[in-house]
Motif scaffolding. Structure first.
Motif, PDB file in Angstrom:
ATOM      1  N   ILE A  56      51.140  29.752  38.436  1.00  0.00           N
ATOM      2  CA  ILE A  56      51.067  31.367  37.526  1.00  0.00           C
ATOM      3  C   ILE A  56      49.010  31.821  37.957  1.00  0.00           C
ATOM      4  O   ILE A  56      48.540  32.553  37.777  1.00  0.00           O
ATOM      5  CB  ILE A  56      50.802  31.432  35.838  1.00  0.00           C
ATOM      6  N   ALA A  57      48.817  31.016  38.363  1.00  0.00           N
ATOM      7  CA  ALA A  57      47.105  30.939  38.054  1.00  0.00           C
ATOM      8  C   ALA A  57      47.413  31.579  39.659  1.00  0.00           C
ATOM      9  O   ALA A  57      45.710  32.618  39.625  1.00  0.00           O
ATOM     10  CB  ALA A  57      46.486  29.060  37.868  1.00  0.00           C
ATOM     11  N   GLN A  59      48.886  33.985  40.648  1.00  0.00           N
ATOM     12  CA  GLN A  59      48.601  35.106  40.306  1.00  0.00           C
ATOM     13  C   GLN A  59      47.142  36.348  39.811  1.00  0.00           C
ATOM     14  O   GLN A  59      47.660  36.838  39.366  1.00  0.00           O
ATOM     15  CB  GLN A  59      50.120  35.508  39.102  1.00  0.00           C
ATOM     16  N   THR A  60      46.759  34.879  39.050  1.00  0.00           N
ATOM     17  CA  THR A  60      46.101  35.889  37.785  1.00  0.00           C
ATOM     18  C   THR A  60      44.828  36.160  38.779  1.00  0.00           C
ATOM     19  O   THR A  60      44.520  35.720  40.002  1.00  0.00           O
ATOM     20  CB  THR A  60      45.568  34.439  36.802  1.00  0.00           C
ATOM     21  N   ALA A  61      43.659  36.338  37.774  1.00  0.00           N
ATOM     22  CA  ALA A  61      42.344  37.357  37.997  1.00  0.00           C
ATOM     23  C   ALA A  61      41.552  36.055  39.706  1.00  0.00           C
ATOM     24  O   ALA A  61      41.285  37.571  40.852  1.00  0.00           O
ATOM     25  CB  ALA A  61      41.619  37.633  37.606  1.00  0.00           C
ATOM     26  N   ARG A  62      41.562  35.317  39.256  1.00  0.00           N
ATOM     27  CA  ARG A  62      40.251  34.743  40.235  1.00  0.00           C
ATOM     28  C   ARG A  62      41.396  34.507  42.005  1.00  0.00           C
ATOM     29  O   ARG A  62      40.203  34.610  42.818  1.00  0.00           O
ATOM     30  CB  ARG A  62      40.430  32.666  39.852  1.00  0.00           C
ATOM     31  N   TYR A  63      42.357  33.954  41.754  1.00  0.00           N
ATOM     32  CA  TYR A  63      43.046  34.067  42.316  1.00  0.00           C
ATOM     33  C   TYR A  63      44.175  35.187  43.522  1.00  0.00           C
ATOM     34  O   TYR A  63      43.423  35.519  44.955  1.00  0.00           O
ATOM     35  CB  TYR A  63      43.733  32.537  43.064  1.00  0.00           C
ATOM     36  N   PRO A 150      45.708  26.431  44.069  1.00  0.00           N
ATOM     37  CA  PRO A 150      46.168  28.229  44.240  1.00  0.00           C
ATOM     38  C   PRO A 150      45.618  28.347  45.693  1.00  0.00           C
ATOM     39  O   PRO A 150      46.765  29.325  46.499  1.00  0.00           O
ATOM     40  CB  PRO A 150      45.748  28.132  42.781  1.00  0.00           C
TER      41      PRO A 150
END
Lengths: 214, 581
Positions: A56-57, A59-63, A150
Motif C-alpha cells: 500500500i505504501a 502505491q501512495t504519494a511518496r513511492y 517500497p
C-alpha cells in the motif's frame, strides 16, 4: 535532435525523418505487444500480511507505483494480470490463493513479495505455514526482504517488466494451441494436513512404508 | 517498575476455603480453583469483587506433571491490579473445563482458541469449533508433545546448518521434503474433507428470531473473504442476510495463523522480540513494548531512565500513525477511495522515517531490549521528531479534522449508527478506543500505569454515545493526547545510558509467570510468559486486542445493514497479523 519519446518501442537504427518522429515509430509486433503490456500490469488487490502494508505504501504519494502503470489494483482476479503474493502463505489460506490464481486470465504473472512468500521466512517452521508459494504457483519474480521496502518492491516490478520485454508473441504459452490451461494448479485439500493432490501417490507410498516397518 | 500484576489484597482462600488454594509455586501467583466450582467463583469475582473484565484466557500444558492448566486474568474497568485464577486438570483426553462464556462473553473466542490449539474442552460453550486451524486438522499444536513437520530441536539456537561444510535444509529431515505430516496409514484417496456445516449451523442457531407477523422471507448466506478488499486482510465473515439486514454473523479466522505461540516457545527470550514486530504490523514499537515489559517483570530488572522516555516517544508516535491510518482506511471503506488515506500515509511516512533512523527498519523495528532500547536516538532524528510533534502533526491533525469532521456524507454514514454500549463492550472484553467511545474511561496508561506514563499530564479520551461517529472522533482525541504526551516526554527526556543491562545474547529469566499488558493503539495488548528458568520460555501467549475485540463483532452487527458492516469492521481497527497470530 529531439529526444525520442517512445524509446522502449522503437527499434534502433531506423532513421525516421525528424518531422514525423513524434507520430511514426518503426518496431516489431513483439515489441509493440510487450510495450503495451509492460506499462499496464494490473495487480490483484490482495494483501496477506505485513508485506501488504508496504505494498500500500508503494502505491501512495511518496513511492507512487502508478509511474510504472501498476496502480490499478483489481480486487477481482478476472481483471488482474499479476498476483502479488504479499505475505505469509498459510495452509488454511492456500486453497483460496490457488483458486484466485486459477481464475486469473492469461497472461498472468506471480510475484513473491518478501521472505515468507518466497520461502516461508521467519515462520517457516510453523505448522500452518507453506514454505514458499513456489511449491504451488510458478513464481516470476522473488523480492527479498522482511518486509521489502517500497523501493525493493518497485525494483521487483521493474524486473517483471524486463521479463515481459523478453517474451515473444509467437512462443508465449497463452497463444499456443492446447496450452491455454497449462498453468492450471489443482486445488489442494485441507485434511489432517495440507494435501497436495499432485503428490497423492507419494503420501500413499509413505504410509505403506510406515505400515511395513510396524 | 510497576508491581507484579496479581498483587492484590483479595483473599479468595478465606472466601472459598473449600475449593480455592493459593498458587504456592515460586514465582507464580493467583489462586487455583477446583474446576467444579469455577463458574461459582467467577460469578462471585465479577459480582462481588468487581472484576468485570476478563482480559485473558489461555492454557498451559505441564507435560511433566501430567497436568493442564487454564489461566484466567481478570481486571476491573475501574483500574488497578488484576487477579489470576487457574484451574488445574489432569491431562487426560479430552481435558474438560467448564466454560465461562455465561459469566464473561469475552471468553468466547479465547476458549475456542484454547480448544483448538491445546485441546481443552470447555463444557457449556455453545459453539466450540476450531478457530485458527481448520476442522479436520490433526492434533492440538500447542501441546508440548506435538511436533511439527519441520521439527528440528526442542530449543533454539539450533545446531549449525553448516556441518562438515555442507548446508542442510529443514526439508531434508522430512520424508515429504515439505512442511507436511500425516497420521499413520493415511490414504488421501479415501479422505473426505470435512464440510463447513458446523459453521453454517452455528450461524443459523444464533440467527435472530423472526417477530410475529413478519413476512416469511428466505435468508441467504454470504461469505465475505478471505479475499475481500474491505475485510482488512484475510478475515472471512460468514453472514446470514434477510434482504440487506444481517440476521447472524460469524467471523472465520486463522488465514494468517503463523504460529507465534509455538515458535515463541522454541525461541530464546531475545529471539522473540522481532517476532512481536510481526503481530500488529502497524505498531511494531507497541508490540515490543508489551513484550519487554512482561519479561522485565519476570526478570525484575530496572529500565534505564532515558530508555523509558524513548520507549514512550516511540509508542506514542506509533499510536499517532496508527490512528491516522485508521481514519484513512475507515473513509476508504465508506467509499471515498484513496484521498484521505493518501493524506494519512503522507504523515505515516514521516513517522516511519524516524523509526528507520532509530532502528534501521521502517516497519519491523525490533528496537526494544530488556532493560532499555537497542540504540539511542540520533541527533538529527531527534530534531525530526521535535519538528513533527511540535509543529507539523498538530497542524495536519487540525487540517484533517477541518476537512472531514463535518463532511455531510461522513456524518450521515457514521452518526447514530450504534456500535456498542458500555455494558456490552465490557461483557465482551472489548478494550481500547472502542471501549472508550462507549463511555468507559479505561486506558491502561492511567488505569494500571506502566513505564513512566504516571509522570505525564494527559486526559483519557472518552466519548459517550457509543456510535460510529464517536468511535471516529475518539481517534482524533487520542492523537491529540498522544501529541501532548510526546511534547512532555521530549521536554523531560534525560541524558544517560539507554540500557540498564549489558548487551547480551541470552538473558537469564528466573522461573515464574508474568502477565504484562500495555495500551496498544488497538486495546489491551497482553503477553503471558511462563518461565522454567531455561533460556527459552515454557509458555508464551499473546493476548491480542484485535482478536478479543472481534468477539463483539457479532453483537455489533446483528440487525444492521450489510453496507454498514464494512464500516463497523473498520471501526474495530483489526489487524490480521494480530487476530490470527
Amino acid at each position: 535532435m529531439e529526444e525520442n519519446k517512445y524509446e522502449g518501442l522503437n527499434l534502433p537504427n531506423y532513421n525516421i525523418p525528424e518531422d514525423i518522429q513524434n507520430v511514426v515509430s518503426i518496431t516489431t509486433l513483439d515489441r509493440l505487444y510487450n510495450w503495451g503490456r509492460r506499462w499496464s500490469v494490473w495487480p490483484l488487490m490482495f494483501g496477506l500480511a505485513c508485506c501488504a502494508i508496504e505494498m500500500i505504501a508503494a502505491q501512495t504519494a511518496r513511492y507512487d507505483m502508478a509511474r510504472f502503470g501498476m496502480e490499478v489494483m483489481r480486487p477481482t482476479p478476472r481483471q488482474a494480470d499479476m498476483m502479488l503474493v504479499s505475505g505469509t502463505v498459510t495452509k488454511k489460506m492456500l486453497p483460496s490463493i490457488i483458486r484466485l490464481y486459477n481464475q486469473m486470465p492469461e497472461p498472468k504473472y506471480v510475484v513473491a513479495m518478501g521472505a515468507c512468500a518466497s520461502s516461508g521466512g521467519p515462520f517457516k517452521e510453523g505448522y500452518n505455514v507453506v514454505a514458499g508459494i513456489d511449491k504451488f504457483l510458478p513464481v516470476d519474480v522473488y523480492i527479498p526482504g522482511c518486509p521489502p521496502t517500497p523501493q525493493a518492491l518497485i525494483a521487483g516490478m521493474i524486473k517483471l517488466q524486463e521479463k515481459i520485454d523478453k517474451q515473444s508473441i509467437k512462443k508465449v504459452r497463452w497463444y499456443e494451441k492446447g496450452k491455454v490451461d497449462s498453468n492450471y494448479v489443482p486445488m489442494p485439500i485441507l485434511g489432517p494436513d495440507l494435501i497436495d493432490v499432485r503428490r497423492n501417490a507419494e503420501y500413499k507410498e509413505a504410509a505403506a512404508k510406515k505400515e511395513g516397518v510396524a | 517498575m510497576t508491581a507484579p500484576d496479581s498483587t492484590t489484597t483479595i483473599d479468595l482462600v478465606a472466601r472459598f476455603p473449600d475449593f480455592v488454594t493459593a498458587d504456592a509455586r515460586p514465582g507464580f501467583s493467583g489462586f487455583i480453583v477446583k474446576k467444579e466450582n469455577l463458574v461459582e467463583v467467577a460469578t462471585t469475582l465479577r459480582d462481588e469483587f468487581g472484576f468485570d473484565l476478563l482480559s485473558n484466557v489461555t492454557g498451559v500444558d505441564y507435560l511433566a506433571d501430567n497436568k493442564m492448566e487454564v489461566v484466567y486474568h481478570l481486571h476491573r474497568t475501574t483500574g488497578g491490579p488484576g487477579l489470576v485464577i487457574k484451574v488445574q486438570v489432569e491431562r487426560v483426553d479430552p481435558v474438560e473445563v467448564p466454560s465461562l462464556i455465561d459469566v464473561w462473553a469475552g471468553a468466547d473466542f479465547q476458549e475456542r482458541e484454547a480448544w483448538d490449539l491445546m485441546g481443552i474442552k470447555f463444557i457449556g460453550h455453545p459453539d466450540l469449533r476450531r478457530i485458527l486451524m481448520w476442522e479436520g486438522f490433526e492434533g492440538h499444536p500447542l501441546r508440548k508433545d506435538y511436533k511439527e513437520a519441520f521439527f528440528e530441536e526442542e530449543v533454539k539456537p539450533f545446531k549449525s546448518r553448516w556441518p562438515d561444510g555442507k548446508h542442510t535444509y529443514a526439508e531434508f529431515k522430512n520424508p515429504f521434503r515439505d512442511n507436511l505430516k500425516f497420521p499413520e496409514g493415511f490414504d488421501p484417496d479415501k479422505y473426505a474433507p470435512q464440510s463447513e456445516d458446523d459453521l453454517y449451523f452455528s450461524l443459523e442457531r444464533s440467527s435472530m428470531k423472526k417477530e410475529e407477523g413478519d413476512l416469511n422471507t428466505d435468508h441467504i448466506v454470504v461469505n465475505m473473504g478471505p479475499h475481500h478488499p474491505s475485510t482488512h486482510g484475510v478475515l472471512r465473515v460468514a453472514v446470514e442476510l434477510d434482504g440487506e439486514t444481517i440476521t447472524s454473523l460469524k467471523p472465520v479466522m486463522g488465514y494468517l495463523h503463523r504460529n507465534h505461540d509455538k515458535i515463541g516457545e522454541r525461541n530464546t527470550y531475545l529471539q522473540i522480540i522481532p517476532y512481536t514486530d510481526r503481530l500488529d504490523y502497524f505498531n511494531s514499537m507497541a508490540n515490543n513494548f508489551g513484550y519487554v515489559t512482561t519479561v522485565e517483570k519476570l526478570m525484575n530488572i530496572p529500565v534505564a531512565e532515558r530508555a523509558e522516555y524513548i520507549r514512550v516517544i516511540m509508542a506514542e508516535l506509533s499510536r499517532v500513525q496508527n490512528h491516522l491510518i485508521f481514519i484513512g482506511m475507515l473513509i476508504n471503506d465508506l467509499g471515498s477511495m484513496y484521498t484521505p488515506s493518501l493524506y494519512a500515509f503522507e504523515e505515516r511516512e514521516l513517522i516511519l522515517d524516524i523509526f528507520e533512523a532509530v532502528s534501521g527498519a521502517r516497519m519491523m523495528c525490533n528496537y526494544f531490549r530488556f532493560g532499555g532500547v537497542v540504540r539511542d536516538i540520533p541527533e538529527d532524528a531527534m530534531q525530526k521528531i521535535k519538528d513533527l510533534v511540535f509543529d507539523r502533526l498538530q497542524a495536519k491533525t487540525d487540517e484533517m479534522e477541518r476537512f472531514l469532521n463535518e463532511n455531510e456524507v461522513l456524518v450521515a454514514r457514521l452518526q447514530g449508527v450504534h456500535v456498542l454500549n458500555a455494558e456490552e463492550a465490557i461483557h465482551h472484553s472489548v478494550t481500547g478506543p472502542v471501549l472508550r467511545a462507549a463511555g468507559v474511561p479505561y486506558d491502561l496508561r492511567r488505569a494500571d500505569p506502566y513505564s513512566v506514563y504516571d509522570r505525564f499530564d494527559f486526559d483519557v479520551a472518552v466519548r459517550y454515545n457509543g456510535d460510529m461517529y464517536d468511535n471516529y472522533l475518539i481517534r482524533f482525541d487520542e492523537i491529540r493526547q498522544s501529541l501532548r504526551i510526546l511534547e512532555q516526554a521530549l521536554k523531560q527526556i534525560p541524558e544517560g545510558p539507554i540500557n540498564s543491562q549489558k548487551p547480551q545474547y541470552q538473558v537469564r529469566v528466573p522461573a515464574g509467570e508474568a502477565y504484562g499488558r500495555i495500551e496498544s493503539p488497538k486495546g489491551e495488548l497482553g503477553f503471558y510468559v511462563v518461565s522454567n528458568g531455561k533460556p527459552n520460555p515454557y509458555r508464551y501467549h499473546v493476548r491480542a486486542p484485535s482478536f478479543v475485540n472481534l468477539t463483539a463483532v457479532e453483537t455489533m452487527c446483528k440487525g444492521v445493514k450489510i453496507a454498514d458492516f464494512v464500516a463497523l469492521l473498520a471501526m474495530l481497527d483489526i489487524v490480521m497479523g494480530e487476530v490470527d497470530r
